[in-house]
Design a protein around this motif. Structure first.
Motif, PDB file in Angstrom:
ATOM      1  N   ILE A  67       4.460   3.749  -1.501  1.00 51.18           N
ATOM      2  CA  ILE A  67       5.110   2.563  -2.059  1.00 51.18           C
ATOM      3  C   ILE A  67       4.763   1.372  -1.179  1.00 51.18           C
ATOM      4  O   ILE A  67       4.800   1.473   0.053  1.00 51.18           O
ATOM      5  CB  ILE A  67       6.641   2.739  -2.119  1.00 51.18           C
ATOM      6  CG1 ILE A  67       7.008   3.890  -3.072  1.00 51.18           C
ATOM      7  CG2 ILE A  67       7.332   1.444  -2.553  1.00 51.18           C
ATOM      8  CD1 ILE A  67       8.470   4.260  -3.033  1.00 51.18           C
ATOM      9  N   ALA A  68       4.413   0.256  -1.802  1.00 50.37           N
ATOM     10  CA  ALA A  68       4.124  -0.972  -1.061  1.00 50.37           C
ATOM     11  C   ALA A  68       5.117  -2.042  -1.486  1.00 50.37           C
ATOM     12  O   ALA A  68       5.463  -2.145  -2.667  1.00 50.37           O
ATOM     13  CB  ALA A  68       2.702  -1.450  -1.328  1.00 50.37           C
ATOM     14  N   ILE A  69       5.605  -2.804  -0.517  1.00 43.28           N
ATOM     15  CA  ILE A  69       6.486  -3.929  -0.808  1.00 43.28           C
ATOM     16  C   ILE A  69       5.643  -5.200  -0.732  1.00 43.28           C
ATOM     17  O   ILE A  69       5.048  -5.503   0.295  1.00 43.28           O
ATOM     18  CB  ILE A  69       7.637  -4.023   0.211  1.00 43.28           C
ATOM     19  CG1 ILE A  69       8.372  -2.684   0.320  1.00 43.28           C
ATOM     20  CG2 ILE A  69       8.584  -5.147  -0.178  1.00 43.28           C
ATOM     21  CD1 ILE A  69       9.016  -2.200  -0.950  1.00 43.28           C
ATOM     22  N   LEU A  70       5.578  -5.934  -1.836  1.00 40.35           N
ATOM     23  CA  LEU A  70       4.799  -7.164  -1.886  1.00 40.35           C
ATOM     24  C   LEU A  70       5.634  -8.295  -2.459  1.00 40.35           C
ATOM     25  O   LEU A  70       6.592  -8.072  -3.214  1.00 40.35           O
ATOM     26  CB  LEU A  70       3.531  -6.971  -2.726  1.00 40.35           C
ATOM     27  CG  LEU A  70       2.409  -6.125  -2.122  1.00 40.35           C
ATOM     28  CD1 LEU A  70       1.250  -6.023  -3.096  1.00 40.35           C
ATOM     29  CD2 LEU A  70       1.940  -6.717  -0.811  1.00 40.35           C
ATOM     30  N   TYR A  71       5.233  -9.510  -2.111  1.00 37.42           N
ATOM     31  CA  TYR A  71       5.924 -10.715  -2.545  1.00 37.42           C
ATOM     32  C   TYR A  71       5.075 -11.428  -3.586  1.00 37.42           C
ATOM     33  O   TYR A  71       3.852 -11.567  -3.419  1.00 37.42           O
ATOM     34  CB  TYR A  71       6.156 -11.633  -1.338  1.00 37.42           C
ATOM     35  CG  TYR A  71       6.671 -13.011  -1.669  1.00 37.42           C
ATOM     36  CD1 TYR A  71       8.014 -13.222  -1.944  1.00 37.42           C
ATOM     37  CD2 TYR A  71       5.805 -14.106  -1.690  1.00 37.42           C
ATOM     38  CE1 TYR A  71       8.488 -14.492  -2.229  1.00 37.42           C
ATOM     39  CE2 TYR A  71       6.273 -15.374  -1.971  1.00 37.42           C
ATOM     40  CZ  TYR A  71       7.612 -15.566  -2.242  1.00 37.42           C
ATOM     41  OH  TYR A  71       8.080 -16.823  -2.540  1.00 37.42           O
TER      42      TYR A  71
ATOM     43  N   GLY B  22      -0.921  -2.398 -14.038  1.00 40.53           N
ATOM     44  CA  GLY B  22      -1.307  -1.050 -13.638  1.00 40.53           C
ATOM     45  C   GLY B  22      -0.412  -0.426 -12.588  1.00 40.53           C
ATOM     46  O   GLY B  22      -0.682   0.692 -12.146  1.00 40.53           O
ATOM     47  N   LEU B  23       0.664  -1.117 -12.183  1.00 41.87           N
ATOM     48  CA  LEU B  23       1.546  -0.593 -11.147  1.00 41.87           C
ATOM     49  C   LEU B  23       2.966  -0.467 -11.677  1.00 41.87           C
ATOM     50  O   LEU B  23       3.404  -1.258 -12.524  1.00 41.87           O
ATOM     51  CB  LEU B  23       1.561  -1.523  -9.927  1.00 41.87           C
ATOM     52  CG  LEU B  23       0.235  -1.745  -9.193  1.00 41.87           C
ATOM     53  CD1 LEU B  23       0.426  -2.768  -8.090  1.00 41.87           C
ATOM     54  CD2 LEU B  23      -0.295  -0.442  -8.615  1.00 41.87           C
TER      55      LEU B  23
ATOM     56  N   ALA C 101       8.991  -3.595  -5.141  1.00 39.06           N
ATOM     57  CA  ALA C 101       8.532  -2.271  -4.716  1.00 39.06           C
ATOM     58  C   ALA C 101       7.507  -1.810  -5.739  1.00 39.06           C
ATOM     59  O   ALA C 101       7.773  -1.801  -6.952  1.00 39.06           O
ATOM     60  CB  ALA C 101       9.697  -1.294  -4.649  1.00 39.06           C
ATOM     61  N   LEU C 102       6.304  -1.434  -5.265  1.00 37.14           N
ATOM     62  CA  LEU C 102       5.187  -1.122  -6.150  1.00 37.14           C
ATOM     63  C   LEU C 102       4.629   0.257  -5.852  1.00 37.14           C
ATOM     64  O   LEU C 102       4.553   0.669  -4.690  1.00 37.14           O
ATOM     65  CB  LEU C 102       4.073  -2.163  -5.974  1.00 37.14           C
ATOM     66  CG  LEU C 102       4.480  -3.628  -6.140  1.00 37.14           C
ATOM     67  CD1 LEU C 102       3.353  -4.536  -5.696  1.00 37.14           C
ATOM     68  CD2 LEU C 102       4.843  -3.915  -7.593  1.00 37.14           C
ATOM     69  N   ALA C 103       4.239   0.948  -6.917  1.00 40.61           N
ATOM     70  CA  ALA C 103       3.585   2.250  -6.773  1.00 40.61           C
ATOM     71  C   ALA C 103       2.488   2.365  -7.809  1.00 40.61           C
ATOM     72  O   ALA C 103       2.670   1.975  -8.970  1.00 40.61           O
ATOM     73  CB  ALA C 103       4.587   3.395  -6.940  1.00 40.61           C
TER      74      ALA C 103
END
Length: 313
Positions: free
Chosen positions: A142-146, A153-154, A279-281
């Motif tokens: 999981i990546a946290i991005l702003y 696609g996520l 939160a991205l996956a």
């Protein structure tokens, strides 16, 4: 029945040498010396009582019989690698890797993790700090991005939108006319914003537009002497707490400081924007049970009553 399997190290050495057609390249892959590869291959040849390579001055050449055996071994090792990846991804005692900005992890996520670990004790959380550019390339689950809500696609979950408030140490604000005016109730928000412009203002170098947008919202001209910039948001927050100036920061990051009284709101004007933290996956990660558990837990957290403590399960 006991299986008839040769020693594993000679099999690995032989398969790598056969695949590369070179003892030297096989040695580089397995982080050993070419002599070690030669020795392991010779051990396997002695095990079978036959030679697998024709040794020639220009290199080595697989015999026809050995070529077929090497192909079977390559398939078997690929199956083992696939089974290992599947097991690692789905085993009950999984490690969930989350990448994100340092301040986000420390100020927002870490205080909530005890509740997640209590609910899912078999999932071990590993946190990896990253920059905006690094987070996009990470191999974390999981990546946290702003950003805006645009993540094709996520699988994406909004954690919170921009809600930026100006904060400073109570001692610093008490020294300013804004602090006295606010206490007396004799100053409007615009008046206080005007006085904020006269204070030392701190900003994150990567988000130079935040203060400009805030002053535009307040309908007040930004200070002519500019802002003091920092590369790290944690340094911005600590500088504000220490009385070096006023910082414009996410309210979600300073709730605890405001409650404890080591930071105070400098002006009653909040800058709200549509962008926020997500939160991205990826599709591959989203299917993993540990990732699904984390997203389900996040959804339950977002739906909790507003007065429920942050760390409550």
């Amino acid at each position: 029945m006991a299986r008839s399997i040769p020693p594993l190290n000679p099999l690995l050495a032989f398969e790598a040498a056969a695949r590369h057609g070179s003892f030297a390249r096989a040695a580089a892959e397995l982080s050993v010396t070419p002599t070690a590869i030669s020795r392991q291959v010779k051990m396997l040849e002695n095990y079978f009582g036959t030679e697998f390579f024709d040794r020639e001055p220009g290199g080595v050449q697989l015999t026809p019989e050995a070529r077929e055996y090497a192909a079977h071994l390559s398939r078997a090792f690929r199956q083992i690698a696939t089974a290992t990846d599947d097991f690692r991804a789905n085993h009950a005692s999984s490690i969930l890797t989350i990448s994100g900005y340092t301040t986000f992890l420390v100020k927002w996520l870490v205080p909530k993790l005890p509740a997640f670990q209590k609910r899912f004790p078999h999932i071990k959380v590993r946190l990896v700090t990253s920059s905006a550019a690094g987070a996009a390339r990470t191999d974390a689950d999981i990546a946290i991005l702003y950003g805006e809500n645009d993540w094709p696609g996520l699988q994406a979950m909004l954690l919170f939108n921009d809600e930026l408030v100006p904060v400073g140490s109570p001692a610093l604000l008490a020294e300013q006319p804004a602090g006295r005016g606010r206490a007396q109730g004799g100053a409007s928000p615009a008046d206080i914003a005007q006085r904020v412009a006269a204070m030392p203002l701190l900003q994150l170098e990567a988000r130079r537009n935040d203060w400009l947008d805030w002053f535009e919202l307040a309908k007040v001209a930004p200070p002519k002497n500019g802002f003091q910039s920092f590369e790290d948001l944690g340094v911005v927050l600590e500088s504000a707490r220490s009385g070096l100036g006023v910082a414009l920061v996410q309210r979600a990051y300073v709730e605890e400081n405001l409650a404890h009284g080591d930071l105070a709101i400098a002006a009653p004007i909040t800058l709200r924007r549509s962008r926020g933290y997500y939160a991205l996956a990826g599709q591959g990660s989203a299917a993993k049970s540990k990732v699904k558990s984390f997203f389900d837990w996040l959804a339950a957290y977002q739906a909790r009553p507003a007065d429920e403590p942050d760390g409550a399960p």
